[in-house]
Write a protein that holds these residues in place. Structure first.
Motif, PDB file in Angstrom:
ATOM      1  N   ASN A   1       0.811  -1.215   0.000  1.00 18.07           N
ATOM      2  CA  ASN A   1       0.000   0.000   0.000  1.00 18.07           C
ATOM      3  C   ASN A   1       0.843   1.262   0.000  1.00 18.07           C
TER       4      ASN A   1
ATOM      5  N   ASN B   1       2.796   2.308   2.232  1.00 18.30           N
ATOM      6  CA  ASN B   1       2.808   2.874   3.591  1.00 18.30           C
ATOM      7  C   ASN B   1       1.723   3.918   3.825  1.00 18.30           C
TER       8      ASN B   1
ATOM      9  N   ILE C   1      -1.480   3.011   4.502  1.00 11.12           N
ATOM     10  CA  ILE C   1      -2.481   2.384   5.361  1.00 11.12           C
ATOM     11  C   ILE C   1      -1.773   1.806   6.576  1.00 11.12           C
ATOM     12  N   LYS C   2      -2.300   2.116   7.769  1.00  8.29           N
ATOM     13  CA  LYS C   2      -1.704   1.638   9.007  1.00  8.29           C
ATOM     14  C   LYS C   2      -2.749   0.832   9.780  1.00  8.29           C
ATOM     15  N   LEU C   3      -2.386  -0.372  10.176  1.00  9.37           N
ATOM     16  CA  LEU C   3      -3.272  -1.206  10.978  1.00  9.37           C
ATOM     17  C   LEU C   3      -3.337  -0.639  12.389  1.00  9.37           C
ATOM     18  N   LYS C   4      -4.535  -0.330  12.846  1.00  9.48           N
ATOM     19  CA  LYS C   4      -4.719   0.232  14.188  1.00  9.48           C
ATOM     20  C   LYS C   4      -5.048  -0.857  15.210  1.00  9.48           C
ATOM     21  N   GLU C   5      -5.919  -1.805  14.807  1.00 10.39           N
ATOM     22  CA  GLU C   5      -6.374  -2.817  15.764  1.00 10.39           C
ATOM     23  C   GLU C   5      -7.036  -3.964  15.014  1.00 10.39           C
ATOM     24  N   SER C   6      -6.892  -5.180  15.526  1.00  7.14           N
ATOM     25  CA  SER C   6      -7.608  -6.342  15.015  1.00  7.14           C
ATOM     26  C   SER C   6      -8.270  -7.055  16.186  1.00  7.14           C
TER      27      SER C   6
ATOM     28  N   SER D   1     -10.769  -5.812  11.535  1.00  5.36           N
ATOM     29  CA  SER D   1      -9.561  -4.977  11.576  1.00  5.36           C
ATOM     30  C   SER D   1      -9.919  -3.527  11.286  1.00  5.36           C
TER      31      SER D   1
ATOM     32  N   PHE E   1      -8.295   0.156  10.241  1.00  2.00           N
ATOM     33  CA  PHE E   1      -7.137   0.751   9.579  1.00  2.00           C
ATOM     34  C   PHE E   1      -7.227   2.266   9.593  1.00  2.00           C
ATOM     35  N   GLU E   2      -6.079   2.912   9.569  1.00  2.00           N
ATOM     36  CA  GLU E   2      -5.994   4.358   9.382  1.00  2.00           C
ATOM     37  C   GLU E   2      -5.470   4.574   7.970  1.00  2.00           C
ATOM     38  N   VAL E   3      -6.239   5.322   7.152  1.00  2.00           N
ATOM     39  CA  VAL E   3      -5.841   5.597   5.778  1.00  2.00           C
ATOM     40  C   VAL E   3      -5.384   7.037   5.694  1.00  2.00           C
TER      41      VAL E   3
END
Length: 55
Positions: free
Chosen positions: A9, A11, A13-18, A50, A52-54
């Motif tokens: 992606n 960089n 998109i950042k995974l915040k929580e699952s 999940s 994500f922060e976009v």
């Protein structure tokens, strides 16, 4: 069977929580819990939610 998907992606998109979603476990086994309990759960499989922060 475990399915993993990978997508580059750039960089942005950042995974915040699952979280694990599913039925309340019948027995207390370490690592077998769920984060969001849904009863009755309509499947014999659990789900992963999940966030994500976009950018």
């Amino acid at each position: 069977m475990t399915l993993f998907n990978y997508k580059s992606n750039g960089n942005r998109i950042k995974l915040k929580e699952s979280l694990l979603v599913g039925e309340t476990p019948k027995y207390k086994i370490e690592g077998d819990g769920v984060d969001i309990q849904v009863n009755p759960w309509p499947s014999d499989h659990r789900a992963v939610l999940s966030i994500f922060e976009v950018q």
